[in-house]
Design an enzyme around this catalytic site. Structure first.
Site, PDB file in Angstrom:
ATOM      1  N   ARG A  71       0.854  -1.263  -0.257  1.00 34.37           N
ATOM      2  CA  ARG A  71       0.039  -0.067  -0.202  1.00 34.37           C
ATOM      3  C   ARG A  71       1.002   1.379  -0.119  1.00 34.37           C
ATOM      4  NH1 ARG A  71      -3.822  -1.205   3.998  1.00 34.37           N
ATOM      5  NH2 ARG A  71      -2.573  -0.217   5.567  1.00 34.37           N
ATOM      6  N   TYR A  81     -14.562  21.071 -13.053  1.00 36.48           N
ATOM      7  CA  TYR A  81     -14.912  19.767 -13.706  1.00 36.48           C
ATOM      8  C   TYR A  81     -16.222  18.951 -12.828  1.00 36.48           C
ATOM      9  CZ  TYR A  81     -13.944  14.851 -14.614  1.00 36.48           C
ATOM     10  OH  TYR A  81     -13.741  13.276 -14.901  1.00 36.48           O
ATOM     11  N   ASP A 133      -6.454  22.008  -9.700  1.00 36.11           N
ATOM     12  CA  ASP A 133      -6.681  21.260 -10.526  1.00 36.11           C
ATOM     13  C   ASP A 133      -5.599  21.438 -11.739  1.00 36.11           C
ATOM     14  OD1 ASP A 133      -7.191  19.282 -12.558  1.00 36.11           O
ATOM     15  OD2 ASP A 133      -9.335  19.005 -11.777  1.00 36.11           O
ATOM     16  N   LYS A 153      -4.896  11.530 -18.355  1.00 33.49           N
ATOM     17  CA  LYS A 153      -4.887  12.544 -19.547  1.00 33.49           C
ATOM     18  C   LYS A 153      -3.521  12.499 -20.305  1.00 33.49           C
ATOM     19  CE  LYS A 153      -8.992  13.461 -18.329  1.00 33.49           C
ATOM     20  NZ  LYS A 153      -9.549  14.487 -17.422  1.00 33.49           N
TER      21      LYS A 153
END
Ligand SMILES: *Cc1c(COP(=O)(O)O)cnc(C)c1O
Length: 394
Positions: A54, A108, A180, A206
């Site tokens: 993790r 967004y 962002d 992206k």
């Protein structure tokens, strides 16, 4: 080191690559300790090396090291299973019950949903502000405003925000700023941490991954905030697949050439569209018709391949004639891959502060790596189909 060189070399430590060019995909849950002393050392210093899956493996660390270096002014960062998870994880890490959060009206869509629908359940209040407010954002501050989210340019409508002005107000009020930075490919086109943000969050999904085949998010924090952010992230269990981190590392190596090609082709097509009789205006931050263009010129080093187009006539539902029958531009969410995409968009119902008023309907384009002559041919045919479908109607 210059950025182009960094993109090639960052994160390729010999102890992670063991003599090959790329760090391999280290898949792990359990990491093994040699003896009691090693076990005790790891418990005291879990960031010193392998500890538990993790907390990542060299595949993750290699990518994180590169992303932190590319985001100028970054101290440390972490990966998330998607861009949205990076946003929600960061906001949950930095906010607590009783806090107020400011979010741009052009944010967004899924971020809007998370902040306005989910955060209130944890006692965190959100209000939306005009993305073009700049230092007028001071009027939106409340006594308990703890954090300002910035997303520049805005999703769908591309308003470029005055991050330095917003950050100055936030700092004076003791509030944090989270940016962002997805459109700018996570620091490559806009150094949001240098411009005043405390944390840069972006969807590697992206341009970093760049091939439309993996989901991944990242958050990079200023040094002062990094330890606190990371501690919370570990405590809530955010982790990303090493395979996806590896795909992002692969994408990162060619990010500069891809972005430059996307930028040049998108600008060529945006300028061509601006002269088309069917087009009212183009929402491309590098063009004067885009709100906040002068801020783009001041703060950004370049553009990516994503922009909007407002048409002169018709409405949202008429766009069926435009998108149906396209040969190269396909319809779908996300962007940043090698392929061109088109998305019909209607921001009207989601705006609450700065109403969306436009002459005609809006489409969002992502310009891929195809030949621009072919793309123009596809768009010209679509615009002619669209006009033909409207004639006799208006
Ligand atoms: C796509 C996108 C996200 C979300 O990223 P996912 O990886 O799809 O979850 C967040 N912010 C912006 C601006 C985006 O374009």
């Amino acid at each position: 080191m210059k950025e182009k060189t960094e993109l090639v070399h960052l994160g390729r430590r010999p102890e992670w690559t063991h003599g090959i060019v790329n760090p391999p995909v280290y898949r792990a849950s359990t990491c093994l300790f040699e003896d009691f002393a090693a076990f005790e050392h790891a418990n005291r210093n879990p960031d010193d090396g392998l500890y538990y899956g993790r907390r990542g493996t060299p595949t993750h660390w290699s990518l994180i090291e590169a992303l932190v270096a590319l985001e100028k002014g970054g101290g440390d960062g972490w990966l998330f299973p998607s861009g949205l998870a990076a946003l929600s994880g960061t906001l949950l890490a930095l906010l607590e019950a009783g806090d107020h959060l400011l979010v741009p009206d052009s944010v967004y869509g899924p971020t809007r949903h998370f902040t306005s629908r989910i955060l209130p359940r944890y006692g965190i209040e959100t209000s939306f502000y005009d993305p073009l407010a700049g230092d007028r954002i001071v009027d939106d501050f409340r006594k308990n405003t703890k954090l300002v989210l910035v997303e520049s340019p805005g999703s769908l409508t591309f308003e470029v925000q005055d991050l330095p002005a917003i950050a100055r107000v936030a700092r004076a009020r003791g509030a944090m700023v989270v940016a962002d930075n997805t459109w700018a490919a996570g620091g490559l086109l806009c150094p949001v941490l240098e411009l005043g943000a405390d944390v840069s969050v972006h969807a590697c999904t992206k341009y970093v991954v760049g091939h439309s085949d993996a989901m991944l998010g990242a958050a990079v924090a200023r040094p002062q905030l990094a330890a606190r952010l990371k501690a919370h992230i570990f405590a809530t269990g955010w982790t990303a697949s090493p395979d996806d981190a590896w795909l992002a590392l692969r994408g990162l190596r060619t990010l500069d050439v891809r972005l430059k090609r996307h930028e040049a082709q998108a600008l060529e097509i945006a300028r061509w569209l601006e002269d088309r009789p069917e087009v009212a205006h183009v929402l491309h931050p590098a063009m004067p018709s885009c709100p906040g263009h002068e801020i783009f010129v001041r703060d950004f080093r370049g553009a990516c391949g994503l922009f909007g187009v407002v048409l002169k006539r018709g409405g949202y539902r008429d766009l069926a004639a435009l998108v149906d029958g396209m040969k190269l531009f396909r319809m779908g969410f996300s962007w940043g891959g090698f392929e061109s995409l088109i998305l019909p968009a209607d921001p009207t119902p989601i705006r609450t502060v700065r109403p969306w008023r436009a002459q005609g309907p809006l489409v969002r384009l992502h310009i891929g790596l195809e030949d621009t002559d072919d793309l123009k041919e596809d768009l010209a045919a679509a615009l002619e189909r669209y006009e033909a479908s409207l004639s006799g109607v208006s």
